[in-house]
Scaffold this active site. Structure first.
Site, mmCIF file in Angstrom:
data_model
loop_
_atom_site.group_PDB
_atom_site.id
_atom_site.type_symbol
_atom_site.label_atom_id
_atom_site.label_comp_id
_atom_site.label_asym_id
_atom_site.label_seq_id
_atom_site.Cartn_x
_atom_site.Cartn_y
_atom_site.Cartn_z
ATOM 1 N N THR A 35 1.067 -5.741 -11.564
ATOM 2 C CA THR A 35 1.870 -4.717 -12.258
ATOM 3 C C THR A 35 3.137 -4.446 -11.447
ATOM 4 O OG1 THR A 35 0.693 -2.931 -11.140
ATOM 5 C CG2 THR A 35 -0.113 -3.540 -13.334
ATOM 6 N N HIS A 83 4.884 -5.093 -19.972
ATOM 7 C CA HIS A 83 5.534 -4.223 -18.983
ATOM 8 C C HIS A 83 5.474 -2.751 -19.435
ATOM 9 C CE1 HIS A 83 8.631 -4.229 -15.492
ATOM 10 N NE2 HIS A 83 7.922 -3.101 -15.511
ATOM 11 N N GLY A 133 3.421 -0.453 -17.743
ATOM 12 C CA GLY A 133 2.713 0.283 -16.686
ATOM 13 C C GLY A 133 2.983 1.776 -16.702
ATOM 14 N N PHE A 161 0.843 -1.203 0.000
ATOM 15 C CA PHE A 161 0.000 0.000 0.000
ATOM 16 C C PHE A 161 0.874 1.248 0.000
ATOM 17 C CE2 PHE A 161 -3.916 2.121 1.969
ATOM 18 C CZ PHE A 161 -4.702 1.885 0.852
ATOM 19 N N GLY A 162 1.769 1.320 -1.009
ATOM 20 C CA GLY A 162 2.624 2.506 -1.162
ATOM 21 C C GLY A 162 1.998 3.453 -2.160
ATOM 22 N N ARG A 163 2.868 4.145 -2.917
ATOM 23 C CA ARG A 163 2.371 5.159 -3.863
ATOM 24 C C ARG A 163 1.395 4.553 -4.878
ATOM 25 N NH1 ARG A 163 8.177 6.833 -3.304
ATOM 26 N NH2 ARG A 163 8.469 4.844 -4.338
ATOM 27 N N ILE A 164 1.822 3.488 -5.581
ATOM 28 C CA ILE A 164 0.967 2.959 -6.656
ATOM 29 C C ILE A 164 -0.226 2.199 -6.074
ATOM 30 C CG2 ILE A 164 0.913 1.502 -8.738
ATOM 31 C CD1 ILE A 164 3.942 2.109 -9.043
ATOM 32 N N SER A 195 -0.094 -4.676 4.296
ATOM 33 C CA SER A 195 1.082 -3.823 4.286
ATOM 34 C C SER A 195 1.899 -4.119 5.530
ATOM 35 C CB SER A 195 0.587 -2.371 4.301
ATOM 36 O OG SER A 195 1.658 -1.486 4.368
ATOM 37 N N ARG A 196 3.205 -3.927 5.408
ATOM 38 C CA ARG A 196 4.045 -4.208 6.589
ATOM 39 C C ARG A 196 3.758 -3.228 7.715
ATOM 40 N NH1 ARG A 196 9.792 -4.097 3.979
ATOM 41 N NH2 ARG A 196 8.852 -2.160 3.292
ATOM 42 N N ARG A 227 6.178 -6.918 -10.105
ATOM 43 C CA ARG A 227 7.259 -7.598 -10.815
ATOM 44 C C ARG A 227 6.811 -9.043 -11.024
ATOM 45 N NH1 ARG A 227 8.880 -3.405 -12.131
ATOM 46 N NH2 ARG A 227 10.909 -2.414 -11.774
ATOM 47 N N GLU A 265 10.272 -12.932 -18.179
ATOM 48 C CA GLU A 265 9.987 -11.676 -18.866
ATOM 49 C C GLU A 265 11.181 -11.324 -19.741
ATOM 50 O OE1 GLU A 265 8.061 -8.620 -16.450
ATOM 51 O OE2 GLU A 265 9.164 -7.111 -17.573
HETATM 52 N N1 LIG Z 1 4.523 -2.350 -14.300
HETATM 53 C C1 LIG Z 1 5.254 -1.248 -14.320
HETATM 54 O O1 LIG Z 1 5.567 -0.695 -15.361
HETATM 55 C C2 LIG Z 1 5.698 -0.646 -13.045
HETATM 56 C C3 LIG Z 1 5.962 -1.431 -11.949
HETATM 57 N N2 LIG Z 1 6.345 -0.859 -10.765
HETATM 58 C C4 LIG Z 1 6.569 -1.726 -9.605
HETATM 59 O O2 LIG Z 1 5.746 -1.248 -8.540
HETATM 60 C C5 LIG Z 1 6.508 -1.260 -7.335
HETATM 61 C C6 LIG Z 1 5.901 -0.302 -6.322
HETATM 62 O O3 LIG Z 1 6.158 1.040 -6.671
HETATM 63 P P1 LIG Z 1 5.744 2.230 -5.685
HETATM 64 O O4 LIG Z 1 4.327 2.106 -5.286
HETATM 65 O O5 LIG Z 1 6.215 3.489 -6.297
HETATM 66 O O6 LIG Z 1 6.652 1.865 -4.424
HETATM 67 P P2 LIG Z 1 6.390 2.241 -2.897
HETATM 68 O O7 LIG Z 1 7.694 2.049 -2.211
HETATM 69 O O8 LIG Z 1 5.712 3.569 -2.785
HETATM 70 O O9 LIG Z 1 5.340 1.125 -2.417
HETATM 71 C C7 LIG Z 1 5.654 -0.204 -2.208
HETATM 72 C C8 LIG Z 1 4.946 -0.635 -0.929
HETATM 73 O O10 LIG Z 1 5.081 -2.051 -0.775
HETATM 74 C C9 LIG Z 1 5.280 -2.290 0.621
HETATM 75 N N3 LIG Z 1 5.844 -3.626 0.824
HETATM 76 C C10 LIG Z 1 7.122 -4.027 0.660
HETATM 77 N N4 LIG Z 1 7.226 -5.339 0.968
HETATM 78 C C11 LIG Z 1 5.998 -5.767 1.318
HETATM 79 C C12 LIG Z 1 5.460 -7.011 1.736
HETATM 80 N N5 LIG Z 1 6.228 -8.080 1.865
HETATM 81 N N6 LIG Z 1 4.143 -7.084 2.010
HETATM 82 C C13 LIG Z 1 3.342 -6.007 1.897
HETATM 83 N N7 LIG Z 1 3.796 -4.781 1.517
HETATM 84 C C14 LIG Z 1 5.110 -4.680 1.225
HETATM 85 C C15 LIG Z 1 6.181 -1.157 1.072
HETATM 86 O O11 LIG Z 1 6.153 -0.998 2.474
HETATM 87 C C16 LIG Z 1 5.531 0.014 0.339
HETATM 88 O O12 LIG Z 1 4.492 0.592 1.099
HETATM 89 C C17 LIG Z 1 7.926 -0.935 -7.807
HETATM 90 O O13 LIG Z 1 8.899 -1.356 -6.884
HETATM 91 C C18 LIG Z 1 8.011 -1.663 -9.122
HETATM 92 O O14 LIG Z 1 8.506 -2.984 -8.923
HETATM 93 C C19 LIG Z 1 6.493 0.487 -10.649
HETATM 94 C C20 LIG Z 1 6.256 1.312 -11.710
HETATM 95 C C21 LIG Z 1 5.871 0.807 -13.009
HETATM 96 O O1 LIG Z 2 9.364 1.971 -12.726
HETATM 97 C C1 LIG Z 2 9.356 0.725 -12.708
HETATM 98 O O2 LIG Z 2 9.687 0.071 -11.700
HETATM 99 C C2 LIG Z 2 8.973 -0.010 -13.916
HETATM 100 O O3 LIG Z 2 8.728 -1.179 -13.853
HETATM 101 C C3 LIG Z 2 8.918 0.686 -15.210
HETATM 102 O O4 LIG Z 2 8.538 1.977 -15.136
#
Ligand SMILES: NC(=O)C1=CN([C@@H]2O[C@H](COP(=O)(O)OP(=O)(O)OC[C@H]3O[C@@H](n4cnc5c(N)ncnc54)[C@H](O)[C@@H]3O)[C@@H](O)[C@H]2O)C=CC1
Ligand SMILES: O=C(O)C(=O)CO
Length: 322
Positions: free
Chosen positions: A236, A286, A288, A155-158, A177-178, A238, A267
């Protein structure tokens, strides 16, 4: 003149601006990522690298670049391909692109949810095959979006941006969420639950964690089997957060109705992969963050941060600041 190596071309004017600022910008000319040997060769002597998915930025790469390497600017928010500890040990700054891609990625996650649940791609294929002969009360039924229960894992930004979209469809939001997120909880009327409870209660589950040792195959056979009958999984985050074999099994023999995947393991996904033979699996390659404005802004972010480090200023989006 300091040299910067960029592992694929970037959209928009950012690389041109970097050149005009006096840097020698060397861009890998092909559409696919540089093969390992070429990557190790091309980074040699660079003061800065702009890396992205599929580039393994590890100790070997940093050492191949040489001691003048000051910054690795990653063109994504996810940093699972970068060895942060190796960078820290070598005094190399690592930057990335948090925030700017949040809405584009949440949009795509929601599009995948809607497409998988309401069988948009399956319906399109059905029409293309010439099978649309009549309207029928039982044709291509799928679970309703409005008023469903959605489970957000991470439950972070996305994850929160995805939940805001779900609220627009009057969904009940559960999250795992942790740490508790009381402000987002209040704003979204969301309920924090343990992952197992979320899987048992949610009609739709959307994954938004980073890939870490803890989240590697978080969605394994056992957890997929705990999902609600008729549920839809969206990924979306990994590909490696989900066990692909177990996902196929849960679709064929378990509770899952459909899946929407922007990320896969392996992938890229080969065209003959069994996942693509399942009628209710929707896969995008991929993309997103692939909004036009978003990708240009990501290019600005990485080049601005890279310049900041090379010109002795603090970068705005550092993941490692030695
Ligand atoms: N498909 C795509 O093109 C994209 C994929 N992503 C993926 O989305 C991920 C998240 O991005 P943001 O939201 O910006 O990151 P963020 O850091 O704002 O949010 C991630 C959240 O996951 C939580 N988390 C970590 N481990 C956990 C667990 N074991 N159980 C429950 N919650 C856990 C963190 O505490 C954090 O709140 C990126 O790391 C990336 O892998 C990001 C952008 C584009
Ligand atoms: O930002 C990321 O983590 C992606 O997967 C591609 O934008």
């Amino acid at each position: 003149m300091e040299r910067v190596f960029v592992t694929r071309n970037l959209p928009g004017p950012a690389l041109g601006e970097l050149r005009r600022a006096g840097y020698q910008v060397d861009v890998w000319p092909e559409f696919t990522a540089p093969p390992r040997e070429a990557l190790l060769e091309r980074v040699r002597g660079a003061a800065g690298l702009i890396t992205m998915l599929e580039d393994r930025a590890d100790a070997e790469l940093m050492d191949a670049a040489g001691p003048q390497l000051k910054v690795i600017a990653q063109y994504s928010v996810g940093l699972d391909n970068v060895d942060l500890e190796a960078a820290r040990k070598r005094g190399i700054v690592v930057t990335h692109t948090p925030g700017v891609l949040t809405d584009a990625t949440a949009d795509l996650a929601f599009a995948l949810l809607a497409a998988a649940a309401r069988r948009v791609v399956e319906g399109h294929d059905y029409v293309r095959r010439g099978e649309w002969k009549t309207w029928h009360p039982e044709l291509l039924l799928g679970p309703e979006l409005h008023c469903a229960t959605v489970g957000v894992v991470g439950f972070g930004r996305i994850g929160q941006a995805f939940a805001r979209r779900a609220r627009g469809f009057e969904m009940k939001v559960l999250y795992a969420s942790r740490h508790p997120k009381p402000e987002a909880e209040a704003a979204l009327d969301a309920e924090r639950v343990e992952l197992d409870e979320l899987l048992a209660r949610a009609d739709f589950v959307s994954l938004h964690t980073p890939l870490t040792p803890e989240t590697h195959r978080l969605m394994n056979a056992e957890r997929l089997a705990r999902m609600k009958e008729g549920a839809v999984l969206v990924n979306t985050a990994r590909g490696k957060v989900v066990d692909t074999g177990a996902l196929l099994d849960a679709l064929e023999h378990g509770p899952l109705f459909a899946a929407g995947l922007d990320v896969t393991d392996p992938e890229p996904l080969p065209a003959d992969h069994p996942l693509l033979r399942h009628p209710r699996v929707v896969v995008t390659p991929h993309i997103g963050s692939a909004g036009m404005r978003t990708r240009r802004r990501m290019a600005e972010m990485v080049t601005h941060d890279l310049r900041a480090v090379l010109e002795g200023r603090a970068p705005k989006h550092a993941a490692v600041l030695p």
